[in-house]
Design an enzyme around this catalytic site. Structure first.
Site, PDB file in Angstrom:
ATOM      1  N   GLU A  82       0.841  -1.205   0.000  1.00 56.86           N
ATOM      2  CA  GLU A  82       0.000   0.000   0.000  1.00 56.86           C
ATOM      3  C   GLU A  82       0.868   1.243   0.000  1.00 56.86           C
ATOM      4  O   GLU A  82       1.851   1.341   0.744  1.00 56.86           O
ATOM      5  CB  GLU A  82      -0.905   0.016   1.232  1.00 56.86           C
ATOM      6  CG  GLU A  82      -1.810   1.262   1.291  1.00 56.86           C
ATOM      7  CD  GLU A  82      -2.852   1.155   2.380  1.00 56.86           C
ATOM      8  OE1 GLU A  82      -3.703   0.251   2.271  1.00 56.86           O
ATOM      9  OE2 GLU A  82      -2.793   1.957   3.337  1.00 56.86           O
ATOM     10  N   ALA A 113     -20.334   3.364   3.615  1.00 55.43           N
ATOM     11  CA  ALA A 113     -19.633   2.613   2.574  1.00 55.43           C
ATOM     12  C   ALA A 113     -20.589   1.728   1.788  1.00 55.43           C
ATOM     13  O   ALA A 113     -20.417   1.519   0.580  1.00 55.43           O
ATOM     14  CB  ALA A 113     -18.525   1.774   3.198  1.00 55.43           C
TER      15      ALA A 113
END
Length: 566
Positions: free
Chosen positions: A21, A131
């Site tokens: 990441e 979300a």
């Protein structure tokens, strides 16, 4: 390729899938050097890379650039983070359209963190408050084109202390169309295992990818676990406390801890096929983790590395460590890891109750008292300072109080250090058996009425350099070279080049300036718009200047304060 296919391949081949990441660097130089770094990290053949998304789409262009370059130049499969908090439908539509056009097929759909001004904040688009709303929308607009991931919280989300309820929210996201789950950071493997088992019992059967962050530095570690409310087992805290004065030992411990965690997860028989390494845009720890796990592929010669057309890949042995010891806000703006503090600050925060922390200031004197309380340790935080002051500040505590009583509200400072052992419990950092040095610097807010007098005093001292700017972008400096870099912290260690972790330069100052004034605005918005407190904070944000002052004579302890005060 969809990430679920990648994970299934790893499962079928009985191998560990791993991924990296990154976050979008704050500067153009940092971005170019991240691409350079990604070229070297491509040698490790991760199954995919992910790039984070700034709050409200603040990094939209740069996130897309990182993902598209990673995919087109280096051949990485990419996972683009996308948040819906403070994002209007038009921004979400554009992000999804651009991602598809770039060939990106994997999205991590996140709510994102609501601004700290919870009471007086409303979403940009009422259709995107969770979300699950974003997952549903992506499915409606793009069918099964995108492979969609969602976040999971092994220790529960800070906004949902009830873990059972949090699992229900997670199942709702999966039921809306999520294909996999990526976890928040954790350091308690037993809690993670128990959480995965609870997910399966709840009927959540999509792949789960645990996120692992090797400890970067002791200070960064303490900061992130406090911000995210992460539970850390006592033996880990005790081990770190014993070595916290040696940055290299902390990094080495962080690597070994990450390896041990991954091995425990592999032995748990949970069917976990992949792990996700949060690199903080650094490479050495990720490299060592893969090597210790014996999963790193054989490395090709340096000349065989992939590279972007405008970059020259240099010898990794020479540069992989050049930014491994960040030390505070002002790292090297050329570093891909520059902006780490901001990146970590995007992790979930508890709902902030400003009045409980800072009351209802209505005059500048009230603000001065808050800064003074912070310096005295009677306040743990300020909007610009999320942790108590470090021990080294005790040596200049009285000078800082005097500065604030003169109307200079200090948000950053550093005392003089002239050749102290790197093992010193107060000033030491970096590897053992070295010596560290510091120039004094001070950063503060000062009113427009006081600015001219302060600048005239500073110009009289030939050792002083300064940068000053206001919210509108007006800029004043006595540094003639716009690209000049001033190392204000450096260390000399056995067998190493001189390490310069703290550098003051225009580009890093201006980057931080934007964030600093944004924090004035956030603080203001935590109060009713027509209140005296909101009006005061709004006026201060508009009138006050941020100034950074360095005294370059590091052998004189009090010269900086003598130069600034009337």
């Amino acid at each position: 390729m969809k990430l679920t296919q990648k994970l299934q391949q790893a499962h079928d081949e009985k191998r560990l899938s791993y991924s990296f990441e990154f976050f979008p660097p704050k500067t153009d130089a940092g971005l170019a050097n991240l691409f350079d770094r990604m070229g070297r990290m491509a040698r490790f053949e991760p199954d995919f890379i992910a790039c984070t998304w700034g709050a409200g789409g603040s990094t939209q262009e740069r996130t897309l650039e990182v993902c598209s370059t990673a995919q087109s130049v280096y051949g990485f499969e990419t996972l683009m983070h996308l948040t819906c908090t403070n994002m209007g439908k038009d921004k979400i539509d554009r992000a999804l359209k651009d991602a598809k056009a770039a060939g990106i097929q994997n999205i991590l759909a996140l709510r994102g963190d609501a601004p700290r001004d919870q009471e007086y904040w409303t979403p940009c688009d009422q259709g995107f408050t969770h979300a699950s709303d974003l997952v549903t929308y992506i499915r409606q607009q793009y069918g099964d084109y995108f492979c969609i991931g969602v976040a999971g919280y092994p220790e529960g989300h800070l906004d949902t202390p009830d873990k059972t309820q949090d699992l229900k929210y997670l199942k709702e996201k999966v039921d809306c169309g999520a294909d996999f789950i990526m976890t928040q950071l954790f350091y308690n493997v037993d809690s993670f295992i128990e959480w995965v088992q609870s997910c399966r019992t709840m009927g959540i059967h999509v792949p789960i990818v645990p996120s692992i962050m090797p400890i970067p530095t002791y200070q960064s570690f303490r900061r992130i676990i406090n911000l995210c409310g992460i539970q850390v087992p006592k033996p880990i805290l005790e081990a770190l406390d014993d070595i916290k004065g040696d940055d290299q030992k902390v990094k080495d411990y962080g690597v070994d801890l990450a390896v041990d965690m991954i091995q425990q997860i592999q032995k748990s028989d949970l069917g976990i096929s992949g792990i996700h390494i949060s690199t903080l845009n650094l490479e050495r720890s990720a490299k060592l983790i893969l090597e210790k796990l014996n999963v790193a592929p054989k490395q090709p010669p340096v000349n065989d590395l992939k590279k972007v057309p405008w970059m020259t890949i240099r010898d990794p042995s020479h540069i992989e460590n050049w930014d491994e010891f960040p030390n505070g806000r002002y790292g090297d703006a050329r570093s891909p890891a520059f902006g780490e503090n901001t990146y970590l600050g995007t992790q979930p925060l508890p709902t902030s109750k400003a009045a409980a922390k800072w009351g209802y200031p209505t005059t500048p004197d009230d603000i001065t008292q808050l800064f003074e309380k912070y310096i005295l340790g009677q306040l743990n935080t300020l909007p610009w300072c999320e942790e108590p002051l470090q021990t080294e500040t005790d040596t200049i505590q009285q000078q800082l109080i005097q500065m604030n009583r003169n109307g200079y509200w200090t948000v950053g400072s550093q005392p003089v250090v002239n050749g102290v052992s790197s093992r010193d419990p107060v000033y030491g950092w970096g590897p053992a058996n070295g010596y560290v040095y510091q120039k004094a610097f001070l950063e503060c807010f000062v009113s427009d009425k006081q600015l001219n007098g302060l600048l005239e005093r500073l110009k009289k001292d030939p050792f002083v350099t300064f940068y000053a700017s206001n919210q509108k972008g007006d800029f004043i400096t006595n540094v003639n070279d716009a690209e000049a870099q001033n190392a204000v912290t450096w260390g000399v260690f056995p067998g190493k080049e001189i390490v310069q972790p703290t550098i003051i330069e225009r580009v890093s100052f201006e980057s931080w300036k934007e964030e600093a004034y944004g924090l004035w605005k956030e603080w203001e918005q935590q109060y009713a718009p027509d209140s005296k407190t909101a009006q005061l904070l709004r006026d201060i944000g508009e009138r006050y200047w941020l100034i950074n002052v360095v005294h370059n004579d590091f052998q004189e302890a009090n010269s900086l304060f003598e130069a600034m005060l009337p």
